[in-house]
Motif scaffolding. Structure first.
Motif, PDB file in Angstrom:
ATOM      1  N   PHE A  38      -6.910   0.116  -8.035  1.00 12.72           N
ATOM      2  CA  PHE A  38      -6.979  -1.330  -8.222  1.00 12.72           C
ATOM      3  C   PHE A  38      -6.376  -2.082  -7.034  1.00 12.72           C
ATOM      4  CE2 PHE A  38      -5.714  -5.280 -10.630  1.00 12.72           C
ATOM      5  CZ  PHE A  38      -7.007  -5.664 -10.981  1.00 12.72           C
ATOM      6  N   GLY A  39      -5.268  -1.565  -6.508  1.00 10.68           N
ATOM      7  CA  GLY A  39      -4.594  -2.229  -5.408  1.00 10.68           C
ATOM      8  C   GLY A  39      -5.388  -2.246  -4.120  1.00 10.68           C
ATOM      9  N   GLN A  40      -6.344  -1.326  -3.973  1.00  8.57           N
ATOM     10  CA  GLN A  40      -7.220  -1.361  -2.803  1.00  8.57           C
ATOM     11  C   GLN A  40      -8.444  -2.226  -3.066  1.00  8.57           C
ATOM     12  OE1 GLN A  40      -8.050   2.365  -0.861  1.00  8.57           O
ATOM     13  NE2 GLN A  40      -5.961   3.119  -1.168  1.00  8.57           N
ATOM     14  N   CYS A  41      -8.837  -2.361  -4.316  1.00  7.54           N
ATOM     15  CA  CYS A  41      -9.919  -3.294  -4.640  1.00  7.54           C
ATOM     16  C   CYS A  41      -9.491  -4.735  -4.358  1.00  7.54           C
ATOM     17  CB  CYS A  41     -10.317  -3.147  -6.112  1.00  7.54           C
ATOM     18  SG  CYS A  41     -11.134  -1.587  -6.525  1.00  7.54           S
ATOM     19  N   VAL A  42      -8.254  -5.059  -4.701  1.00  6.05           N
ATOM     20  CA  VAL A  42      -7.745  -6.412  -4.476  1.00  6.05           C
ATOM     21  C   VAL A  42      -7.100  -6.449  -3.094  1.00  6.05           C
ATOM     22  CG1 VAL A  42      -6.267  -8.268  -5.340  1.00  6.05           C
ATOM     23  CG2 VAL A  42      -7.391  -6.712  -6.951  1.00  6.05           C
ATOM     24  N   ASP A  43      -7.923  -6.714  -2.083  1.00  7.21           N
ATOM     25  CA  ASP A  43      -7.406  -6.814  -0.716  1.00  7.21           C
ATOM     26  C   ASP A  43      -7.653  -8.218  -0.173  1.00  7.21           C
ATOM     27  OD1 ASP A  43     -10.118  -6.918  -0.129  1.00  7.21           O
ATOM     28  OD2 ASP A  43     -10.144  -5.113   1.123  1.00  7.21           O
ATOM     29  N   LEU A 102       0.825  -1.210   0.000  1.00 17.52           N
ATOM     30  CA  LEU A 102       0.000   0.000   0.000  1.00 17.52           C
ATOM     31  C   LEU A 102       0.858   1.257   0.000  1.00 17.52           C
ATOM     32  CD1 LEU A 102      -2.846  -1.094   2.453  1.00 17.52           C
ATOM     33  CD2 LEU A 102      -2.960  -0.920  -0.046  1.00 17.52           C
ATOM     34  N   ASP A 103       2.000   1.190   0.652  1.00 16.62           N
ATOM     35  CA  ASP A 103       2.934   2.317   0.606  1.00 16.62           C
ATOM     36  C   ASP A 103       3.472   2.512  -0.809  1.00 16.62           C
ATOM     37  OD1 ASP A 103       4.703   4.354   1.928  1.00 16.62           O
ATOM     38  OD2 ASP A 103       6.253   2.965   1.237  1.00 16.62           O
ATOM     39  N   LEU A 104       3.765   1.392  -1.487  1.00 12.80           N
ATOM     40  CA  LEU A 104       4.265   1.454  -2.866  1.00 12.80           C
ATOM     41  C   LEU A 104       3.273   2.159  -3.774  1.00 12.80           C
ATOM     42  CD1 LEU A 104       6.240   0.375  -5.192  1.00 12.80           C
ATOM     43  CD2 LEU A 104       4.609  -1.514  -5.374  1.00 12.80           C
ATOM     44  N   ILE A 105       1.999   1.770  -3.715  1.00 16.18           N
ATOM     45  CA  ILE A 105       1.044   2.361  -4.655  1.00 16.18           C
ATOM     46  C   ILE A 105       0.696   3.794  -4.257  1.00 16.18           C
ATOM     47  CG2 ILE A 105       0.158   0.116  -5.351  1.00 16.18           C
ATOM     48  CD1 ILE A 105      -2.369   0.649  -3.744  1.00 16.18           C
ATOM     49  N   ALA A 106       0.797   4.133  -2.974  1.00 20.12           N
ATOM     50  CA  ALA A 106       0.574   5.523  -2.569  1.00 20.12           C
ATOM     51  C   ALA A 106       1.677   6.415  -3.128  1.00 20.12           C
ATOM     52  CB  ALA A 106       0.516   5.623  -1.046  1.00 20.12           C
ATOM     53  N   ALA A 111      -0.847  -5.941 -13.350  1.00 24.85           N
ATOM     54  CA  ALA A 111      -1.613  -4.719 -13.067  1.00 24.85           C
ATOM     55  C   ALA A 111      -1.465  -4.283 -11.620  1.00 24.85           C
ATOM     56  CB  ALA A 111      -3.088  -4.955 -13.395  1.00 24.85           C
ATOM     57  N   LEU A 112      -1.345  -5.241 -10.709  1.00 29.31           N
ATOM     58  CA  LEU A 112      -1.241  -4.890  -9.291  1.00 29.31           C
ATOM     59  C   LEU A 112       0.029  -4.114  -8.969  1.00 29.31           C
ATOM     60  CD1 LEU A 112      -2.750  -8.096  -7.690  1.00 29.31           C
ATOM     61  CD2 LEU A 112      -3.551  -5.745  -7.303  1.00 29.31           C
ATOM     62  N   ARG A 113       1.028  -4.209  -9.788  1.00 30.77           N
ATOM     63  CA  ARG A 113       2.242  -3.408  -9.572  1.00 30.77           C
ATOM     64  C   ARG A 113       1.998  -1.951  -9.944  1.00 30.77           C
ATOM     65  NH1 ARG A 113       3.601  -5.773  -5.806  1.00 30.77           N
ATOM     66  NH2 ARG A 113       5.552  -4.604  -5.783  1.00 30.77           N
ATOM     67  N   PHE A 114       0.831  -1.680 -10.524  1.00 34.31           N
ATOM     68  CA  PHE A 114       0.395  -0.307 -10.830  1.00 34.31           C
ATOM     69  C   PHE A 114      -0.942  -0.079 -10.132  1.00 34.31           C
ATOM     70  CE2 PHE A 114       3.220  -1.817 -14.029  1.00 34.31           C
ATOM     71  CZ  PHE A 114       4.033  -0.728 -14.330  1.00 34.31           C
ATOM     72  N   GLY A 115      -1.017  -0.535  -8.895  1.00 35.52           N
ATOM     73  CA  GLY A 115      -2.272  -0.572  -8.174  1.00 35.52           C
ATOM     74  C   GLY A 115      -2.836   0.774  -7.809  1.00 35.52           C
ATOM     75  N   HIS A 116      -2.084   1.872  -8.066  1.00 39.53           N
ATOM     76  CA  HIS A 116      -2.638   3.211  -7.840  1.00 39.53           C
ATOM     77  C   HIS A 116      -3.626   3.609  -8.929  1.00 39.53           C
ATOM     78  CE1 HIS A 116       0.717   3.647 -10.595  1.00 39.53           C
ATOM     79  NE2 HIS A 116       0.309   4.862 -10.928  1.00 39.53           N
TER      80      HIS A 116
END
Length: 607
Positions: free
Chosen positions: A280-285, A27-31, A167-172
């Motif tokens: 996207f990264g918060q949708c996939v939790d 979550l820090d990464l995508i923020a 895609a999750l590596r671009f979760g922002h």
């Protein structure tokens, strides 16, 4: 909604606690990517000019940087029936994006390998690793920083997991997956199965077999049986990553077109500039991942996902294992029987109520998490809606109150089985998966002498020679990710079915993949650790008594411990180069175990 089932709650909480370090880092990464990553405002003039040079009528809008630019990652090719419909999607998406004042560009294409075409061929050894390749391809496309959102076009076995991992590596970024749907139903599944078995027995020829297969796989769209491809679509709905009810609408229909249009419009509404930002990264939790497992169990989906779900989860900083799945299976009832676990295919499943019905039942019974961030807004229960055309308008109705066919789909109160039919089996031969939902309970325990092979073609030769006409546990080792890329062993299904129909007690044990196509034959698959990495399958010898029991969750070689420990491991036969397998040597070298997803890149990436 009823109170959450205590086992679902306990497993979810355990996953959340176990995943805290990785999830926090993710979550820090995508923020940071949202605030200071590569995006259009940070691109130099030269970077930006390259990015819009060929964008035609959209050039001014992309150059101005005021409107959302949507990246399209597509798995289109016109050799594979499932992905052929995607050919015109980018052209249509661009038009529909303009309706909302946005633009769209194809960010990149990814491979779409079909296990149906490569099944039983040497090229099947590239299949699992194509998922890593797809993830890398998606990441390459999105890495240009030209996009504020993305639409992911892909359907089949490794394609959807690979798209998610990349895609999750671009979760922002907000993202929506867009399906293309299954082909209309063709030859009845029982008839197809009958002809395959007759061919295995030598009672019909190749021409009759080809005619049956061509009548089954006959047009554009995914295969209609409930294998890995259609299980993918189910999981995307259970995670809230599709537009509601869009999984099983056939290609080439007005409804299919309008669902894609709705997804294009919706992505423009959930970007970071608006009040409904849905990264996207918060949708996939953790809860969304648990929902995917619950859906898999409730519908009798493909066992391939016991590899794919851990890999997808790792890309989002989440850790799940087979014990989690086993515990969920104990409380999630089987409410769907779709071929090969039942008579009707996914078109019949959809007509009976499909995913809207399944979602409603699982949420209301407290078996699925409603409180997830979906791409369409609201919780998961907002996805329990059935799309239809009202004249020229797309509308959604509430899920049907009752199943349209209780031989295919039932409510939680009246399930086909009280459990999800996917068991963890373990013992001195390792840990593996046993899909019980398609196997008669009288065959859940098999104890018989082993016959050990290193290749599925050796099994076929022994079958044709009559050497397997007895009670037997067929063991096929050196089929894991590090050995040969973990191909599916579907060639084995017809002959093992023939042996079982003759009255013999038969089972399969392998460190390879089998998916749901193992069907009625008891099978312990994905055995981990695999033989080539010192797993205990390497110690088995012909004649050893093996006991496989789904009731007890056990997988054991009944061999004296002293003798067992004194044995040397068998060695994998050398592989011959061909069909590009040699290019994947680096992936076999770095592949991790099946329970972690069988990936060649995630561990090296620190995930």
């Amino acid at each position: 909604m009823n109170k959450l089932n205590p086992v679902v709650e306990a497993v979810t909480n355990r996953i959340i606690e176990r995943s805290k370090p990785g999830r926090t880092a993710y979550l820090d990464l995508i923020a940071r990517a949202r605030d200071a990553g590569v995006n259009r405002p940070t691109l130099s003039c030269g970077n930006l000019a390259h990015g819009f040079a060929a964008s035609g009528d959209d050039k001014a809008a992309i150059r101005g940087g005021k409107a959302m630019n949507i990246g399209i990652i597509t798995a289109y090719n016109d050799m594979l029936s499932a992905h052929q419909p995607y050919g015109r999607y980018p052209e249509q998406i661009k038009m529909w994006a303009r309706e909302k004042g946005a633009t769209a560009q194809v960010a990149g294409g990814v491979p779409a390998m079909c296990d149906g075409v490569t099944q039983g061929q040497l090229s099947m050894e590239l299949s699992l690793f194509s998922r890593d390749n797809i993830a890398m391809g998606a990441a390459i496309g999105l890495s240009h920083g030209m996009f504020e959102g993305a639409l992911l076009l892909g359907l089949c076995d490794k394609i959807v997991p690979g798209l998610l991992i990349g895609a999750l590596r671009f979760g922002h970024l907000p993202m929506i997956l867009i399906p293309a749907g299954p082909m209309p139903s063709g030859l009845a599944n029982k008839e197809k199965q009958r002809v395959r078995q007759l061919y295995a027995e030598g009672k019909v020829g190749r021409e009759e077999l080809l005619e049956a297969e061509a009548a089954s796989y006959h047009g554009a769209g995914t295969c209609t049986f409930y294998g890995t491809a259609n299980s993918n679509q189910m999981m995307m709905e259970m995670m809230g990553l599709h537009m509601p009810g869009s999984s099983f609408c056939n290609p080439g229909t007005k409804l299919r077109q309008e669902l894609t249009r709705a997804a294009t419009h919706r992505i423009t509404e959930i970007g970071w500039e608006g009040s409904d930002y849905r990264p996207f990264g918060q949708c996939v939790d953790e809860k969304a991942i648990v929902n995917a497992v619950v859906g898999l169990l409730a519908t009798g989906g493909s066992t391939n996902h016991v590899l794919h779900l851990p890999a997808i989860a790792r890309a989002a900083g989440i850790i799940i294992d087979w014990q989690d799945m086993d515990e969920l299976s104990s409380v999630v009832p089987l409410i769907a029987r779709v071929y090969p676990n039942g008579a009707g295919d996914v078109n019949y499943f959809a007509a009976a109520g499909g995913m809207p019905f399944v979602i409603r039942e699982l949420v209301e019974s407290g078996l699925a998490h409603d409180d997830i961030m979906t791409v369409y807004g609201g919780g998961l229960s907002a996805g329990a809606r059935e799309p239809r055309m009202d004249g020229e308008a797309l509308v959604w109705d509430a899920a049907p109150a009752a199943s349209g066919d209780d031989s295919i789909l039932r409510g939680v109160a009246d399930p086909f089985r009280p459990d999800g039919g996917m068991r963890l089996v373990q013992g001195n031969l390792g840990r593996g998966t046993f899909k019980t939902s398609a196997v008669d309970e009288e065959r859940w325990t098999i104890e018989a002498p082993a016959r050990v092979f290193s290749d599925q073609n050796e099994v076929l030769a022994a079958f044709k020679a009559g050497e397997l006409d007895r009670d037997v546990v067929v063991v096929v080792r050196f089929q894991g990710p590090a050995a040969n890329g973990m191909p599916e062993l579907h060639k084995l299904t017809p002959p093992l079915g023939v042996l079982q129909d003759k009255g013999f007690k038969v089972a399969l044990v392998t460190d390879g993949r089998m998916s749901g196509a193992s069907g009625k034959v008891p099978a312990a698959i994905h055995i981990s650790p695999e033989a080539v990495k010192g797993g205990p399958l390497a110690k088995l010898r012909d004649g050893d008594i093996v006991r496989l029991c789904a009731h007890r969750g056990s997988l054991e070689a009944l061999v004296d411990a002293g003798e067992w420990n004194a044995r040397e491991d068998a060695k994998q036969p050398p592989a011959e180069p061909g069909v590009g397998r040699e290019l994947f040597a680096i992936m076999r070298h770095f592949a991790d175990e099946a329970e972690k997803g069988g990936s060649a890149m995630l561990a090296e990436a620190g995930l």
